[in-house]
Design an enzyme around this catalytic site. Structure first.
Site, mmCIF file in Angstrom:
data_model
loop_
_atom_site.group_PDB
_atom_site.id
_atom_site.type_symbol
_atom_site.label_atom_id
_atom_site.label_comp_id
_atom_site.label_asym_id
_atom_site.label_seq_id
_atom_site.Cartn_x
_atom_site.Cartn_y
_atom_site.Cartn_z
ATOM 1 N N TYR A 193 -0.049 13.987 1.436
ATOM 2 C CA TYR A 193 -0.357 14.589 2.922
ATOM 3 C C TYR A 193 -0.524 16.214 2.589
ATOM 4 C CZ TYR A 193 0.306 9.509 3.835
ATOM 5 O OH TYR A 193 0.113 7.996 3.917
ATOM 6 N N GLU A 200 0.821 -1.384 0.091
ATOM 7 C CA GLU A 200 0.000 0.096 0.020
ATOM 8 C C GLU A 200 0.823 1.247 0.076
ATOM 9 O OE1 GLU A 200 -3.266 -2.056 2.949
ATOM 10 O OE2 GLU A 200 -1.962 -0.821 3.655
ATOM 11 N N PRO A 201 1.557 1.414 -0.928
ATOM 12 C CA PRO A 201 2.569 2.809 -0.927
ATOM 13 C C PRO A 201 1.470 4.011 -1.215
ATOM 14 C CG PRO A 201 2.667 1.550 -2.925
ATOM 15 C CD PRO A 201 1.888 0.846 -2.158
ATOM 16 N N GLY A 202 1.759 4.904 -0.551
ATOM 17 C CA GLY A 202 1.145 6.138 -0.882
ATOM 18 C C GLY A 202 2.128 7.321 -1.299
ATOM 19 N N ARG A 249 1.947 19.690 7.922
ATOM 20 C CA ARG A 249 3.300 18.847 8.016
ATOM 21 C C ARG A 249 4.381 19.443 8.903
ATOM 22 N NH1 ARG A 249 5.850 16.031 5.097
ATOM 23 N NH2 ARG A 249 5.796 14.232 6.309
ATOM 24 N N CYS A 288 -2.669 33.039 11.622
ATOM 25 C CA CYS A 288 -2.699 33.674 12.828
ATOM 26 C C CYS A 288 -2.044 32.557 13.657
ATOM 27 C CB CYS A 288 -4.197 33.978 13.010
ATOM 28 S SG CYS A 288 -4.004 35.428 14.191
ATOM 29 N N TYR A 295 4.751 17.491 12.057
ATOM 30 C CA TYR A 295 5.801 16.505 12.316
ATOM 31 C C TYR A 295 7.341 16.992 11.982
ATOM 32 C CZ TYR A 295 1.640 13.968 10.225
ATOM 33 O OH TYR A 295 0.524 13.718 9.743
HETATM 34 N N1 LLP Z 1 -1.511 1.696 4.811
HETATM 35 C C1 LLP Z 1 -1.861 1.847 5.759
HETATM 36 C C2 LLP Z 1 -2.545 1.006 6.720
HETATM 37 C C3 LLP Z 1 -1.514 3.110 6.422
HETATM 38 O O1 LLP Z 1 -1.728 3.485 7.601
HETATM 39 C C4 LLP Z 1 -0.655 3.982 5.507
HETATM 40 C C5 LLP Z 1 -0.500 5.418 6.097
HETATM 41 C C6 LLP Z 1 -0.233 3.585 4.358
HETATM 42 C C7 LLP Z 1 -0.550 2.367 3.920
HETATM 43 C C8 LLP Z 1 0.567 4.529 3.389
HETATM 44 O O2 LLP Z 1 1.677 4.972 3.862
HETATM 45 P P1 LLP Z 1 2.957 5.764 2.966
HETATM 46 O O3 LLP Z 1 3.286 4.876 1.830
HETATM 47 O O4 LLP Z 1 2.155 6.877 2.458
HETATM 48 O O5 LLP Z 1 3.831 5.823 3.984
HETATM 49 N N2 LLP Z 1 0.103 12.098 7.535
HETATM 50 C C9 LLP Z 1 1.377 11.617 7.789
HETATM 51 C C10 LLP Z 1 1.557 10.203 7.337
HETATM 52 C C11 LLP Z 1 0.566 9.311 7.914
HETATM 53 C C12 LLP Z 1 0.720 7.784 7.433
HETATM 54 C C13 LLP Z 1 -0.608 7.089 7.633
HETATM 55 N N3 LLP Z 1 -0.665 5.863 7.151
HETATM 56 C C14 LLP Z 1 2.393 12.493 7.227
HETATM 57 O O6 LLP Z 1 2.079 13.531 6.373
HETATM 58 O O7 LLP Z 1 3.634 12.272 7.097
#
Ligand code: LLP
Length: 442
Positions: free
Chosen positions: A394, A290-292, A335, A366, A339
């Site tokens: 994000y 599940e890459p995002g 972000r 503000c 973070y």
């Molecule tokens: N699968 C699950 C179950 C997840 O919880 C996440 C991210 C992903 C896949 C995708 O992860 P990625 O490949 O994008 O790292 N808002 C935060 C990141 C929160 C990630 C939450 N879960 C940020 O801006 O860094």
């Protein structure tokens, strides 16, 4: 650092997807999120191919929509043949209304409400990723009412603490997500899932953390997950079909960061999996990921118009600081606040100029919403366009209306064409949900 199709054109302007960013800013206004379509497509294809070539079984790539999802993105993901991970009813609705095939949707969430479960079951989503015992039983009941047997993955916690910001760690045992393997709870859930009449258990899922710049935690998690696959077989006699190892691969926010390429990542992940399969006597299941961030972050750039510049005396060297303000801030990119995230940027209409001036980029909320501390971008003036890189993940997804700001336009750019995929909100949108009780009316 130039990313994706970014280049500096002969006017000295940053160009993305064949579009001059100064012209994009003039045409669509700022702040503006610019998404480089060719880069997103290339990333999807390369990620899929990297694993297809190396994994001994079937490999499925599921884009994690939480990173960036609008209907046009769902269309693009569908066209590229990937599956889609949705984490809430609104993401599911976005996908379904964009005609994303339900059987390729994975539905996540650690506290799915009844209306969300119902929407997922009625749409016949391909897989629920079940987080806890309550959801397992609730889903069984609701699938039964709908006359459906719902395929699921069970989210388990491998007990791996990845090295990333504490707010984006999830694989450790002390987490709100999933069911722990180490205390036997995950095995109990597996046994229960196997006998529930309206549930079909396809396999197990884990996600350990995000923005991971090395593969160590993935390797550790794989070991635990494959061992767990073997013990499921030993305890229940069932060899489950699927192993989902989540997302998490990191990206470049700064030139100095060096995440593994997809190919290196695939080499290490598949090598580790194969060794673990051999060691535990497990037949390679279907591999899901599940890459995002890894697919969209570097494809996104935010354009801002620069406002007033302030010189402030400070105690530390060099004795002063230039604050340069932009016309957005924590509402379009929370972000840095959440973070301590770092970003690279350049003056888009002077992209070729020497970088000989350090400034601090401040938002216009503000709050002390500093987007970037002490960045060397060279000369700037009011009205210049600032391009902040690596904002494809994000950012739009986490945008808010704080201070009643308007969420910015998002455009897809490709081969010199720019298409709006999210329209900037207007002032009427900002008050659309407001209601004035009669007793307060004027
Ligand atoms: N699968 C699950 C179950 C997840 O919880 C996440 C991210 C992903 C896949 C995708 O992860 P990625 O490949 O994008 O790292 N808002 C935060 C990141 C929160 C990630 C939450 N879960 C940020 O801006 O860094």
């Amino acid at each position: 650092m130039l990313l994706g199709t970014q280049r500096v054109n002969d006017r000295g302007h940053l160009e993305i997807g064949g579009c001059d960013t100064a012209e994009l800013a003039a045409q669509f206004g700022t702040p503006l999120y610019v998404m480089d379509e060719a880069t997103i497509r290339a990333n999807c294809q390369r990620y899929v191919t990297a694993f297809e070539k190396r994994y001994p079984g079937e490999s499925l790539v599921t884009y994690a929509g939480k990173a960036f999802l609008v209907q046009a993105m769902a269309r693009l993901v569908d066209e590229e043949g990937l599956s889609l991970d949705v984490a809430a009813g609104g993401e599911l609705y976005t996908a379904l209304t964009a005609d994303f095939p339900a059987e390729r949707i994975l539905f996540h969430g650690n506290n799915k409400s009844d209306w969300e479960i119902r929407m997922g079951v009625q749409a016949s989503v391909g897989r629920f990723v079940v987080d806890n015992f309550y959801e397992l039983r609730r889903l069984d009941a609701m699938a039964g009412e709908a006359g459906r047997v719902q395929p699921i993955l069970l989210r388990v916690t491998p007990g791996i603490d990845p090295h990333t910001h504490r707010r984006i760690r999830t694989g450790q045992e002390d987490t709100k997500f999933g069911i722990n393997i180490s205390d036997g709870a995950a095995m109990e859930a597996i046994q229960e899932a196997l006998i529930l009449p309206n549930i079909k258990l396809l396999g197990i899922h884990c996600h350990i953390g995000s923005q991971l710049l090395d593969t160590k935690s993935h390797e550790d998690a794989i070991d635990v997950m494959v061992e767990f696959l073997a013990s499921i077989k030993a305890h229940t006699g069932v060899a489950v079909e699927e192993l989902n190892i989540g997302g998490g691969l990191g990206v470049r926010y700064l030139e100095s960061q060096n995440p593994p390429s997809y190919e290196t990542f695939a080499d290490i992940i598949c090598g580790t999996l194969e060794k673990a399969f051999e060691r535990h006597g497990v037949t390679p299941p279907r591999l899901l990921q599940e890459p995002g961030r890894a697919l969209v972050a570097e494809a996104g750039t935010t354009l801002y118009t620069l406002g007033p510049i302030k010189k402030v005396n400070i105690v530390e060297d060099p004795g002063y600081r230039y604050y340069v303000s932009v016309d957005g801030g924590m509402s379009d990119n929370p972000r840095p606040q959440l973070y301590d995230s770092v970003y690279s940027a350049m003056v888009a209409n002077r992209a070729g100029q020497p970088r000989d001036r350090v400034v601090t980029i401040a938002g216009k909320h503000c709050e002390t919403d500093i987007l970037i501390w002490d960045i060397n971008i060279g000369d700037t003036d009011i009205g210049d366009i600032l391009a902040v890189q690596t904002t494809g993940a994000y950012n739009h997804a986490m945008a808010s209306n704080y201070n009643r700001f308007l969420r910015p336009t998002v455009v897809f750019v490709n081969e010199g064409q720019a298409d709006v995929v999210y329209e900037r909100e207007n002032l009427d949108d900002v008050i659309k949900q407001d209601r004035i009780p009669v007793r307060l009316k004027k």
